[in-house]
Design a protein around this motif. Structure first.
Motif, PDB file in Angstrom:
ATOM      1  N   ASN A 315      -1.559  11.752   3.198  1.00 42.00           N
ATOM      2  CA  ASN A 315      -0.373  11.009   2.803  1.00 42.00           C
ATOM      3  C   ASN A 315      -0.655   9.940   1.755  1.00 42.00           C
ATOM      4  OD1 ASN A 315       2.244   9.537   3.330  1.00 42.00           O
ATOM      5  ND2 ASN A 315       2.290  11.243   4.802  1.00 42.00           N
ATOM      6  N   LYS A 316      -1.700   9.162   2.029  1.00 39.66           N
ATOM      7  CA  LYS A 316      -2.014   8.053   1.114  1.00 39.66           C
ATOM      8  C   LYS A 316      -2.537   8.562  -0.224  1.00 39.66           C
ATOM      9  CE  LYS A 316      -1.381   4.208   3.052  1.00 39.66           C
ATOM     10  NZ  LYS A 316      -1.547   2.777   3.082  1.00 39.66           N
ATOM     11  N   THR A 317      -3.305   9.632  -0.187  1.00 39.51           N
ATOM     12  CA  THR A 317      -3.850  10.169  -1.441  1.00 39.51           C
ATOM     13  C   THR A 317      -2.715  10.715  -2.312  1.00 39.51           C
ATOM     14  OG1 THR A 317      -5.832  10.772  -0.230  1.00 39.51           O
ATOM     15  CG2 THR A 317      -5.592  11.728  -2.417  1.00 39.51           C
ATOM     16  N   LEU A 318      -1.788  11.449  -1.694  1.00 41.88           N
ATOM     17  CA  LEU A 318      -0.682  12.014  -2.476  1.00 41.88           C
ATOM     18  C   LEU A 318       0.206  10.899  -3.035  1.00 41.88           C
ATOM     19  CD1 LEU A 318       0.383  15.240  -0.514  1.00 41.88           C
ATOM     20  CD2 LEU A 318      -1.421  14.938  -2.192  1.00 41.88           C
ATOM     21  N   LYS A 319       0.387   9.854  -2.226  1.00 37.35           N
ATOM     22  CA  LYS A 319       1.192   8.710  -2.685  1.00 37.35           C
ATOM     23  C   LYS A 319       0.523   8.050  -3.903  1.00 37.35           C
ATOM     24  CE  LYS A 319       3.395   6.529   1.146  1.00 37.35           C
ATOM     25  NZ  LYS A 319       3.327   5.416   2.081  1.00 37.35           N
ATOM     26  N   ALA A 320      -0.778   7.873  -3.803  1.00 39.11           N
ATOM     27  CA  ALA A 320      -1.504   7.251  -4.921  1.00 39.11           C
ATOM     28  C   ALA A 320      -1.438   8.147  -6.152  1.00 39.11           C
ATOM     29  CB  ALA A 320      -2.960   6.988  -4.525  1.00 39.11           C
ATOM     30  N   ALA A 321      -1.565   9.453  -5.945  1.00 35.45           N
ATOM     31  CA  ALA A 321      -1.512  10.387  -7.083  1.00 35.45           C
ATOM     32  C   ALA A 321      -0.164  10.288  -7.786  1.00 35.45           C
ATOM     33  CB  ALA A 321      -1.779  11.812  -6.601  1.00 35.45           C
TER      34      ALA A 321
END
Ligand code: KG4
Ligand code: ZN
Length: 396
Positions: A315-321
């Motif tokens: 979740n956090k990685t996709l949000k950052a991307a």
């Protein structure tokens, strides 16, 4: 350019030879000597034991790596005598100074250097940050000794950047459709390991900006600590992942407590895993002995812990991307060896329509090939062996 690389940042002693040829970075050898059996009784890495093992193993692992790379040549007796004659005391004196605090390492290094020829490599890459300082020092001092003796330059490497660099190692196009070698930038990198959980923005190769990190435990640490609560052996990550693959026999609804997904909704890109560990501990303590010792309870908890960590990381990685308008996602670190995490990442990432990269499993774990790759990726920062420093805490 051919690089000999060493990593001793935690509990693995690793040496690799990696070559960059026509823009391909290829592994020639990559030996990892694991200390799992030594640390298992303590349920975690015991730094002074790890340091002692590095001292004992470094020259052995180097010998194996050079042998596999076909670069191990015994000095012929004539040149050996000549060598000893030429070397004189001053060269030995400097060597002893470099390794003055590491008697075992000194003895083994001298034996190695007197027996084998200088290998045909162009530089020595060494992890000098971050990691367990006593362990980092062993590798750094060993690398210094080799660089001094053979007259080679040193390239200091950051272990976290090296985990990401594993994505640039050459993969056979037939198996991986040949797309792994051109990572589109800007990229968002996730490093999830036993010591770190970090999101890194990379506008181009060699440029890194930390955008989020864990405020307490790392993802791998959370796997290890919660596994320990459930009574699983060290290292907990793979043990817990194995258990999570097992089918539940009977589902006891009393056990179906959802664990928290810490900071999954927070606006920043930081992580926190200690709350998850505490929730597991409270759940465990609140169960009757007969339940908490049952296989079904352990399986259920293993699945739930793993899913909680997987949800937060993805979740956090996709949000950052999305926030950084990344054109690709690159990942690395021991936790990325988790099969379920890899599988769900690939599926969820499809929404963003950008490529997702993850190294093969053995290259997610600590290894020296990734260190060499990191050294070869950018314009290497080549320095003289006298100038290298160690920092256990530096991030990216
Ligand atoms: O990157 P790494 O080899 O060493 C560090 O730099 O810390 O990562 C080791 C971590 C350990 O916490 C280990 O439990 C975790 O990676 N790990 C896993 C798996 N394999 C290793 N965690 C979850 N699932 C796995 N399959
Ligand atoms: Zn690591």
């Amino acid at each position: 350019m051919k690089v000999l690389a060493i990593d001793s940042s935690c509990d693995d002693t690793s040496v690799a030879v990696v070559e960059k040829k026509n823009n391909r970075i290829e592994i020639i050898s990559n030996i990892v000597s694991s200390q799992i059996k030594i640390h298992a009784p303590y349920g975690g890495v015991y730094p002074m034991l790890a340091k002692r093992e590095h001292q004992r193993n470094l020259s052995l692992v180097l010998t194996r790596a050079l042998k596999q790379a076909k670069l191990l040549k015994i000095l012929n007796p004539k040149s050996e005598i000549l060598n000893k004659f030429k070397i004189q005391n001053s060269k030995y004196k400097t060597l002893k100074k470099i390794l003055q605090r590491d008697e075992v390492l000194l003895e083994k290094t001298i034996k190695f250097l007197e027996k084998y020829e200088k290998p045909t490599v162009d530089a020595i890459a060494i992890t000098n940050t971050p990691g367990l300082e006593p362990c980092l020092w062993q590798g750094v001092n060993f690398a210094k000794a080799l660089a001094f003796w053979w007259g080679l330059p040193i390239i200091p490497v950051n272990h976290i950047k090296a985990h990401l660099a594993a994505n640039w190692l050459w993969k056979e196009p037939s198996r991986f459709k040949g797309r792994s070698h051109s990572v589109p930038f800007p990229a968002i990198g996730l490093v999830a390991s036993g010591g770190h959980t970090e999101l890194i923005y990379m506008p181009k190769t060699g440029q890194y900006k930390l955008v989020g990190s864990t405020r307490d435990d790392a993802a791998g640490e959370c796997f290890d600590k919660t596994a320990r609560i459930l009574g699983l052996p060290y290292p907990g990550g793979p043990a817990l992942a194995n258990l999570a693959r097992t089918k539940l026999q009977t589902i006891n609804h009393k056990l179906l407590t959802n664990l928290p997904r810490p900071m999954i909704k927070s606006k920043n890109f930081d992580f926190s895993f200690s709350g998850l560990k505490t929730a597991v501990l409270y759940n465990f303590q609140s169960q009757k002995k007969s339940i908490r010792e049952s296989q079904d309870y352990k399986i259920y908890m293993a699945k739930e812990i793993q899913q909680s960590i997987v949800d937060v990381l993805i979740n956090k990685t996709l949000k950052a991307a999305s926030a950084y308008k990344a054109k690709s996602i690159i990942t690395g670190g021991g936790v990325m060896a988790n099969q379920e995490l890899r599988r769900q990442f690939k599926i969820k990432n499809k929404k963003l329509k950008i490529p997702f990269f993850v190294p093969e499993k053995r290259l997610c774990m600590d290894n020296a090939a990734m260190v060499a790759t990191c050294a070869l990726l950018n314009k290497p920062k080549i320095i003289n062996w006298q100038k290298i420093k160690v920092n256990g805490n530096l991030n990216i």
